[in-house]
Design a protein around this motif. Structure first.
Motif, PDB file in Angstrom:
ATOM      1  N   THR A   1      41.406   6.973 -41.677  1.00 40.60           N
ATOM      2  CA  THR A   1      40.551   7.491 -42.748  1.00 40.60           C
ATOM      3  C   THR A   1      40.219   8.972 -42.621  1.00 40.60           C
ATOM      4  O   THR A   1      39.933   9.608 -43.624  1.00 40.60           O
ATOM      5  N   ILE A   2      40.227   9.529 -41.405  1.00 40.67           N
ATOM      6  CA  ILE A   2      39.692  10.884 -41.239  1.00 40.67           C
ATOM      7  C   ILE A   2      40.485  11.912 -42.048  1.00 40.67           C
ATOM      8  O   ILE A   2      39.918  12.671 -42.840  1.00 40.67           O
TER       9      ILE A   2
ATOM     10  N   THR B   1      33.562  -0.547 -38.913  1.00 36.08           N
ATOM     11  CA  THR B   1      33.592   0.031 -40.261  1.00 36.08           C
ATOM     12  C   THR B   1      32.308   0.793 -40.552  1.00 36.08           C
ATOM     13  O   THR B   1      32.338   1.891 -41.116  1.00 36.08           O
TER      14      THR B   1
ATOM     15  N   CYS C   1      30.217   2.209 -38.392  1.00 35.99           N
ATOM     16  CA  CYS C   1      30.157   3.442 -37.609  1.00 35.99           C
ATOM     17  C   CYS C   1      31.078   4.507 -38.191  1.00 35.99           C
ATOM     18  O   CYS C   1      30.678   5.666 -38.355  1.00 35.99           O
ATOM     19  N   VAL C   2      32.301   4.093 -38.520  1.00 34.63           N
ATOM     20  CA  VAL C   2      33.234   5.074 -39.079  1.00 34.63           C
ATOM     21  C   VAL C   2      32.687   5.604 -40.398  1.00 34.63           C
ATOM     22  O   VAL C   2      32.745   6.812 -40.670  1.00 34.63           O
TER      23      VAL C   2
ATOM     24  N   ALA D   1      39.142   4.900 -37.834  1.00 33.98           N
ATOM     25  CA  ALA D   1      38.934   6.346 -37.870  1.00 33.98           C
ATOM     26  C   ALA D   1      40.264   7.052 -38.094  1.00 33.98           C
ATOM     27  O   ALA D   1      40.374   7.978 -38.908  1.00 33.98           O
ATOM     28  N   SER D   2      41.305   6.576 -37.390  1.00 33.95           N
ATOM     29  CA  SER D   2      42.576   7.296 -37.483  1.00 33.95           C
ATOM     30  C   SER D   2      43.191   7.185 -38.869  1.00 33.95           C
ATOM     31  O   SER D   2      43.896   8.087 -39.301  1.00 33.95           O
TER      32      SER D   2
ATOM     33  N   LEU E   1      32.088   9.383 -40.968  1.00 35.27           N
ATOM     34  CA  LEU E   1      32.943   9.960 -42.000  1.00 35.27           C
ATOM     35  C   LEU E   1      32.087  10.642 -43.064  1.00 35.27           C
ATOM     36  O   LEU E   1      32.433  11.711 -43.568  1.00 35.27           O
TER      37      LEU E   1
ATOM     38  N   PHE F   1      37.486   0.664 -34.112  1.00 38.50           N
ATOM     39  CA  PHE F   1      36.877   1.933 -34.473  1.00 38.50           C
ATOM     40  C   PHE F   1      37.948   3.020 -34.484  1.00 38.50           C
ATOM     41  O   PHE F   1      38.062   3.796 -35.427  1.00 38.50           O
ATOM     42  N   TRP F   2      38.716   3.028 -33.448  1.00 37.04           N
ATOM     43  CA  TRP F   2      39.756   4.042 -33.319  1.00 37.04           C
ATOM     44  C   TRP F   2      40.765   3.915 -34.446  1.00 37.04           C
ATOM     45  O   TRP F   2      41.156   4.894 -35.073  1.00 37.04           O
TER      46      TRP F   2
END
Ligand SMILES: Nc1ncnc2c1ncn2[C@@H]1O[C@H](COP(=O)(O)OP(=O)(O)OP(=O)(O)O)[C@@H](O)[C@H]1O
Ligand SMILES: [Mg+2]
Lengths: 355, 300
Positions: free
Chosen positions: B90-91, B186, B188-189, B87-88, B193, B83-84
């Motif tokens: 894509t954000i 994926t 959750c992100v 997220a890192s 997102l 997750f981390w």
């Protein structure tokens, strides 16, 4: 206590390419077997089929009532916990260090405390001579070290069936001798059924109880080691001598024209060596291998069906073994004079043994 | 459910298996052999069969993933790590893409609305486009391009190093252990997102409409509350979740079945991104159609 593995009529093809067909053999309980075969004859595929990673089209592999080929996935997963497989390339997890790699099966399948895990892992690391390297990543160690770490991981759950894919490749002759001894000691300790795939004739001559050979999509023979070592079969004889003369060629197999041309050429006798040497014994202080007794019964029962050469070889090795057994018994009753093993059967020939 | 690892040898379309290879006997009649128990050595290469098989294997993996989600123990650590990681990667790109995207939509809708003298609806219209279409598609872009390719490359290189085989041999299911945490991460992100992109895009649209096109803040917000409703946000998040699932499963599928060595992994990553794009845009079309049919627009 090991488990008998029985393979019946196994056939595997990739697309239209047949790898081997109708392979049937039984790995007797607790005995050590070796599978020989030229490079590319499907030895690795055979090991993977035994453990259910590759599904052959037909045939069965029976382990403790589970057919590793056709049984439901859930049963196969359960049965795999009986196995330890050492991959040809180690197959360590690249993102974990050696300690975590070897601890992985323990963490997945046992409820051991971390201190207990540490103890077991360090014990196994010591066994394969990797103490001090446990913090390294697989990318930071040599190929031979990766293999030894792979072996340690395969053994960490005390499996009842141990499959080793070329344990010797990437190891020097000395380490190979130590490894042979390690495998025999292991067998004496946990009485696991073992199958070792190798090209190494020193391992083949000193370690196994049984030997087989794969060639040209078939299992040439499988039986007591003396049978293969005394075999007159051209393939076996060529493989054991490392000669260029014979049915095995550089590619998978020679064609008829190449064979005919070869007949005109000078002989290449290969390397003369006596492979009928005594089998390795467990290190002093370890118990007898309980497979030895079972094998004696089994082999004596089948003597009549063997060739005269194999029969006499088996007779003499059985006799030699009972002699050493009585000597050992006497030595055990009286205090040992020299602690070292006098009977280290250092192979007379080391060169040209790896394929 | 057989693991996807066995698909390797014959998973491909395999056009090289000509009808003549393998059996010497007459090919087509071989099926009617006296001993029907024996399967033919070479399959009849029906056109499209490879495609069908791949699709089937993909769905099989999706089902296996869904089933393994409920298997204990849940790999929480792997999930958090993935997750981390996702997220890192894509954000930041998502935020950077969504500002100009929201602006473009606001400008386009604004100029169109002024042509038909409906400036007062600019806010509502651009926000709806943003939340329902732009934001899930931006999410799809990043989830497939950044997260999917990373997952596929990771699993692919592990597969060719036999790590996954080793895991299976040790009685640990790679699907439960590796694929499920990745797919869940994926999803959750993607959902989070999507929320972020919606907000940033809407803010960007507001800024451009009010500052650049002389729209009034009051009209923007009034039209927004006149046209938009909560289900718009729900469908947006549902889309994002589904996109995350599809992207995760496709990436895992291609990663688990690379053909050949390291080159095969490269190809697999490439294909996984392309396949995911195609699937996501198609699914978006279907979901949009269903939503517009089922949910009555506000005020209608
Ligand atoms: N996944 C696969 N797909 C297609 N063919 C394969 C696959 N795996 C192995 N083969 C083929 O099967 C044959 C046997 O391979 P295998 O790795 O078992 O050989 P081997 O006996 O272990 O050789 P070596 O002693 O060199 O390790 C080879 O011809 C190889 O091309
Ligand atoms: Mg091999």
């Amino acid at each position: 206590m090991g488990i008998e593995v029985s393979v019946e009529g196994l056939t595997k093809s990739f697309g239209s390419k047949n790898i081997w067909q109708d392979v049937s053999l039984t790995l007797p309980t607790g005995e050590v077997s070796v599978m020989l075969g030229p490079s590319g004859t499907g030895k690795t595929v055979f090991l993977k089929s035994m453990i259910g990673l590759i599904k052959p089209e037909s045939g069965r592999v029976l382990v403790d009532g589970v057919d590793m080929v056709n049984s439901p996935e859930r049963d196969v997963y359960e049965a795999r916990k009986l196995f330890g497989l050492m991959f040809q390339d180690g197959a360590l997890f690249g993102s974990m260090n050696l300690f975590d790699n070897i601890a992985f099966p323990l963490r997945e399948h046992t409820r051991k405390k971390e201190s207990e895990i540490r103890r077991v892992v360090m014990e196994r690391l010591e066994m394969v001579g990797l103490v001090g390297d446990e913090g390294k990543l697989p990318g930071e160690i040599s190929g031979g070290m990766r293999k030894r770490a792979g072996l340690a991981r395969a053994l960490v759950l005390d499996p009842q069936i141990v499959l080793c894919d070329e344990p010797d490749s990437g190891l020097d002759p000395v380490r190979t001798s130590f490894l042979s001894q390690l495998l025999i000691d292991l067998n004496a300790q946990i009485d696991a059924t073992m199958l070792i795939v190798t090209h190494n004739l020193d391992i083949a001559a000193t370690v196994p109880d049984n030997m087989g050979m794969l060639f040209r999509r078939n299992l040439v023979t499988f039986g007591p080691r003396e049978v293969l070592l005394t075999s007159e079969e051209p393939v076996v004889a060529q493989f054991l001598s490392g000669s260029k003369k014979g049915p095995i060629g550089m590619s998978e197999e020679k064609d008829a024209a190449a064979l005919a041309a070869e007949r005109g050429r000078a002989d290449d006798p290969g390397i003369e060596r006596n492979l009928l040497v005594p089998q390795l014994e467990p290190s002093p202080g370890l118990p007898e291998r309980s497979a030895v007794r079972r094998r004696r019964h089994r082999v004596e029962g089948m003597l009549d069906s063997l060739t005269p050469a194999a029969r006499s070889a088996i007779r003499s090795s059985l006799a030699a073994r009972s002699e050493t057994a009585t000597v050992a018994a006497q030595a055990a009753s009286s205090p040992p004079v020299n602690a070292g093993r006098a009977d280290d059967p250092a192979p007379t020939e080391q060169a040209g043994s790896d394929g | 459910m057989t693991g996807p690892a066995e698909e390797k040898p014959d998973g491909g379309p395999a056009p090289e298996n000509g009808p003549t290879s393998g059996r010497p006997g007459p090919g087509p009649t071989a099926e009617g052999d006296a001993d029907g128990s024996r399967p033919p050595a070479v399959e009849q290469p029906l056109p499209g069969l490879g495609w069908l098989r791949q699709t089937g294997a993909l769905f099989a993996l999706a089902v296996a993933v869904l089933r393994a989600v409920f298997k204990r123990p849940f790999q929480f650590r792997e999930f958090v790590e993935q997750f981390w990681f996702i997220a890192s990667v894509t954000i930041l790109p998502a935020a950077l893409v969504s500002i100009p995207f929201g602006a473009v939509i606001a400008l386009q809708v604004g100029s169109l609305a002024s042509q038909i003298s409906a400036q007062s609806f600019t806010g509502g219209a651009s926000v709806l486009v943003n939340i329902q279409q732009a934001s899930p598609l931006i999410v799809a872009l990043l989830i497939a391009g950044a997260a999917g390719s990373a997952i596929c490359a990771d699993l692919g290189s592990r597969t060719i190093r036999e790590e996954l085989d080793a895991m299976e041999v040790m009685g640990v299911s790679p699907i439960q252990r590796l694929v499920v945490p990745r797919v869940l991460a994926t999803i959750c992100v993607a959902v989070l997102l999507n929320g972020m992109v919606s907000v940033v895009g809407t803010l960007g649209g507001y800024f451009f409409n009010v500052v650049m096109q002389d729209g009034t803040p009051g009209a923007y917000i009034a039209s927004f509350s006149a046209l938009a409703q909560l289900p718009d946000l729900y469908i947006s998040e549902i889309k994002a979740a589904l996109f995350g699932f599809i992207a995760g499963v496709v990436a895992a599928y291609r990663g688990l079945n690379p053909r050949g060595g390291p080159k095969g992994v490269g190809d697999a990553v490439n294909q996984s991104v392309v396949i995911t794009f195609l699937l996501l845009f198609f699914v978006n079309l279907v979901l949009t159609g269903i939503y517009l049919q089922l949910v009555p627009p506000k005020g209608a």
